[in-house]
Design a protein around this motif. Structure first.
Motif, PDB file in Angstrom:
ATOM      1  N   LYS A  98       6.405  11.235  -6.186  1.00  0.00           N
ATOM      2  CA  LYS A  98       7.022  11.180  -7.516  1.00  0.00           C
ATOM      3  C   LYS A  98       6.639   9.897  -8.242  1.00  0.00           C
ATOM      4  CE  LYS A  98      11.049  14.052  -6.438  1.00  0.00           C
ATOM      5  NZ  LYS A  98      12.530  14.093  -6.308  1.00  0.00           N
ATOM      6  N   ARG A  99       6.610   8.788  -7.497  1.00  0.00           N
ATOM      7  CA  ARG A  99       6.259   7.502  -8.100  1.00  0.00           C
ATOM      8  C   ARG A  99       4.812   7.515  -8.600  1.00  0.00           C
ATOM      9  NH1 ARG A  99       7.827   4.601  -4.127  1.00  0.00           N
ATOM     10  NH2 ARG A  99       9.855   4.126  -5.040  1.00  0.00           N
ATOM     11  N   GLU A 100       3.909   8.048  -7.802  1.00  0.00           N
ATOM     12  CA  GLU A 100       2.504   8.104  -8.205  1.00  0.00           C
ATOM     13  C   GLU A 100       2.320   8.978  -9.441  1.00  0.00           C
ATOM     14  OE1 GLU A 100       0.813   9.431  -4.545  1.00  0.00           O
ATOM     15  OE2 GLU A 100       1.404   7.578  -3.531  1.00  0.00           O
ATOM     16  N   ASP A 107      -4.305   9.471 -10.842  1.00  0.00           N
ATOM     17  CA  ASP A 107      -5.070  10.710 -10.739  1.00  0.00           C
ATOM     18  C   ASP A 107      -6.274  10.572  -9.817  1.00  0.00           C
ATOM     19  OD1 ASP A 107      -6.777   9.186 -12.249  1.00  0.00           O
ATOM     20  OD2 ASP A 107      -6.949  10.605 -13.909  1.00  0.00           O
ATOM     21  N   GLY A 108      -6.335   9.509  -9.055  1.00  0.00           N
ATOM     22  CA  GLY A 108      -7.434   9.339  -8.115  1.00  0.00           C
ATOM     23  C   GLY A 108      -7.201   8.136  -7.228  1.00  0.00           C
ATOM     24  N   THR A 109      -7.979   8.052  -6.179  1.00  0.00           N
ATOM     25  CA  THR A 109      -7.883   6.930  -5.253  1.00  0.00           C
ATOM     26  C   THR A 109      -9.271   6.331  -5.037  1.00  0.00           C
ATOM     27  OG1 THR A 109      -8.094   8.482  -3.391  1.00  0.00           O
ATOM     28  CG2 THR A 109      -5.860   7.794  -4.012  1.00  0.00           C
ATOM     29  N   PRO A 110      -9.325   5.003  -4.808  1.00  0.00           N
ATOM     30  CA  PRO A 110      -8.205   4.057  -4.828  1.00  0.00           C
ATOM     31  C   PRO A 110      -7.827   3.676  -6.256  1.00  0.00           C
ATOM     32  CG  PRO A 110     -10.235   2.884  -4.373  1.00  0.00           C
ATOM     33  CD  PRO A 110     -10.598   4.345  -4.426  1.00  0.00           C
ATOM     34  N   SER A 111      -6.546   3.455  -6.469  1.00  0.00           N
ATOM     35  CA  SER A 111      -6.037   2.959  -7.743  1.00  0.00           C
ATOM     36  C   SER A 111      -5.180   1.731  -7.478  1.00  0.00           C
ATOM     37  CB  SER A 111      -5.193   4.020  -8.461  1.00  0.00           C
ATOM     38  OG  SER A 111      -5.991   5.078  -8.936  1.00  0.00           O
ATOM     39  N   ILE A 112      -5.108   0.868  -8.466  1.00  0.00           N
ATOM     40  CA  ILE A 112      -4.291  -0.340  -8.379  1.00  0.00           C
ATOM     41  C   ILE A 112      -3.215  -0.287  -9.454  1.00  0.00           C
ATOM     42  CG2 ILE A 112      -4.241  -2.844  -8.709  1.00  0.00           C
ATOM     43  CD1 ILE A 112      -5.469  -2.175  -6.085  1.00  0.00           C
ATOM     44  N   VAL A 113      -1.990  -0.637  -9.082  1.00  0.00           N
ATOM     45  CA  VAL A 113      -0.886  -0.752 -10.035  1.00  0.00           C
ATOM     46  C   VAL A 113      -0.339  -2.172  -9.941  1.00  0.00           C
ATOM     47  CG1 VAL A 113       1.427   0.035 -10.639  1.00  0.00           C
ATOM     48  CG2 VAL A 113      -0.307   1.693  -9.917  1.00  0.00           C
ATOM     49  N   VAL A 114      -0.222  -2.838 -11.086  1.00  0.00           N
ATOM     50  CA  VAL A 114       0.288  -4.204 -11.133  1.00  0.00           C
ATOM     51  C   VAL A 114       1.663  -4.209 -11.768  1.00  0.00           C
ATOM     52  CG1 VAL A 114      -0.062  -6.533 -12.066  1.00  0.00           C
ATOM     53  CG2 VAL A 114      -2.021  -5.208 -11.216  1.00  0.00           C
ATOM     54  N   MET A 127       0.851  -1.183   0.000  1.00  0.00           N
ATOM     55  CA  MET A 127       0.000   0.000   0.000  1.00  0.00           C
ATOM     56  C   MET A 127       0.885   1.231   0.000  1.00  0.00           C
ATOM     57  SD  MET A 127      -2.900  -1.084   2.825  1.00  0.00           S
ATOM     58  CE  MET A 127      -1.651  -1.519   4.050  1.00  0.00           C
ATOM     59  N   ILE A 128       0.486   2.232  -0.775  1.00  0.00           N
ATOM     60  CA  ILE A 128       1.196   3.505  -0.821  1.00  0.00           C
ATOM     61  C   ILE A 128       0.165   4.618  -0.634  1.00  0.00           C
ATOM     62  CG2 ILE A 128       2.491   5.111  -2.258  1.00  0.00           C
ATOM     63  CD1 ILE A 128       3.867   2.813  -3.573  1.00  0.00           C
ATOM     64  N   PRO A 129       0.353   5.493   0.341  1.00  0.00           N
ATOM     65  CA  PRO A 129      -0.616   6.573   0.532  1.00  0.00           C
ATOM     66  C   PRO A 129      -0.427   7.683  -0.488  1.00  0.00           C
ATOM     67  CG  PRO A 129       1.145   6.765   2.140  1.00  0.00           C
ATOM     68  CD  PRO A 129       1.404   5.495   1.377  1.00  0.00           C
ATOM     69  N   ALA A 130      -1.528   8.229  -0.946  1.00  0.00           N
ATOM     70  CA  ALA A 130      -1.489   9.363  -1.870  1.00  0.00           C
ATOM     71  C   ALA A 130      -1.458  10.664  -1.071  1.00  0.00           C
ATOM     72  CB  ALA A 130      -2.709   9.342  -2.781  1.00  0.00           C
ATOM     73  N   THR A 131      -0.773  11.662  -1.623  1.00  0.00           N
ATOM     74  CA  THR A 131      -0.749  12.995  -1.020  1.00  0.00           C
ATOM     75  C   THR A 131      -1.071  13.989  -2.117  1.00  0.00           C
ATOM     76  OG1 THR A 131       0.999  12.221   0.466  1.00  0.00           O
ATOM     77  CG2 THR A 131       0.562  14.577   0.434  1.00  0.00           C
ATOM     78  N   PHE A 132      -2.359  14.149  -2.394  1.00  0.00           N
ATOM     79  CA  PHE A 132      -2.784  15.011  -3.480  1.00  0.00           C
ATOM     80  C   PHE A 132      -2.865  16.474  -3.069  1.00  0.00           C
ATOM     81  CE2 PHE A 132      -5.327  11.291  -5.499  1.00  0.00           C
ATOM     82  CZ  PHE A 132      -4.150  10.769  -6.002  1.00  0.00           C
ATOM     83  N   SER A 133      -2.821  16.741  -1.785  1.00  0.00           N
ATOM     84  CA  SER A 133      -2.867  18.116  -1.297  1.00  0.00           C
ATOM     85  C   SER A 133      -2.248  18.141   0.091  1.00  0.00           C
ATOM     86  CB  SER A 133      -4.304  18.633  -1.233  1.00  0.00           C
ATOM     87  OG  SER A 133      -4.981  18.103  -0.104  1.00  0.00           O
TER      88      SER A 133
END
Length: 227
Positions: free
Chosen positions: A175-177, A183-190, A90-96
């Motif tokens: 930077k990775r995101e 561009d939104g949550t939740p998102s999945i990356v494989v 899991m990676i938390p997003a920091t959009f703001s």
């Protein structure tokens, strides 16, 4: 899906925004159940995080996102059914800046070895009990939660949440995101190669779980072939 807001973390100095026919007689030519560019999107160049050749599934989430709270039980089901050789992160997003304390709280819990054990409980504290504010939470709110629930000294929690190591993780993950095109949550990356969300997958979390399982098996098969 929670859309991203403009990223204002001054230290990053980065610009972001807050989304054919088949032959029935030839099974090999049958259409895939999921279509690239419609249901999921390729990340080019691929930026995998997995080690030792393992396929990795990453959920990009935020405790400040109500949709992520709704998705949490589906994530538990997804993780329980992942094949051998597949890792989940899991990676938390920091959009703001408002989302930053929620991300730092996750990093602190992770450093303390409590991220997995406390994950669902944090969502419940925010979106059900509201003992942690759904918006505008402070690190003190999280420190009090972990003190009362997991006996973590508040000062220790705050030290980790505001440490240089946490700063580095936050910056690297933002930077990775961005590189992944999240561009939104939740998102999945494989496997650092494909990204998807409930909207692209067909409008439901069930569909997103199914798509993730399909992408995982696709990557496992690809690695077996040596591709």
């Amino acid at each position: 899906m929670m859309k991203r807001l403009p990223l204002l973390l001054a230290s990053l100095l980065l610009t972001t925004a807050c989304s054919a026919g088949s032959d029935a007689t030839a099974p090999a030519a049958a259409a895939a159940p999921w279509v690239e560019g419609t249901h999921y999107f390729r990340i080019d160049p691929a930026q995998p995080l997995g080690r030792d050749g393992k396929v990795e599934v990453v959920e990009v989430f935020s405790y400040a996102c109500p949709h992520c709270a709704h998705f949490a039980p589906y994530v538990d089901r997804l993780v329980a059914g992942l094949p051998k050789g597949v890792e989940f992160r899991m990676i938390p997003a920091t959009f703001s800046p408002m989302w930053e304390p929620y991300a730092r709280a996750f990093y602190a819990a992770d450093a303390l070895g409590l991220a997995q054990a406390s994950h669902d409980a944090v969502f419940q504290a925010i979106w059900q009990a509201q003992s942690i504010p759904p918006q505008g939470a402070t690190l003190d709110n999280f420190a009090s939660f972990y003190a009362g629930r997991y006996m973590v000294a508040p000062q220790r929690f705050l030290e980790i949440a505001q440490s240089a190591q946490t700063d580095a993780r936050l910056i690297a993950d933002v930077k990775r995101e961005q590189a992944w095109g999240i561009d939104g949550t939740p998102s999945i990356v494989v496997d650092g190669k494909y990204r998807a969300d409930a909207g692209s997958a067909g409008g439901s979390f069930d569909k997103l779980v199914e798509l993730t399982q399909w992408l995982v098996q696709r990557e496992l098969d690809s690695k077996k072939r040596g591709n």
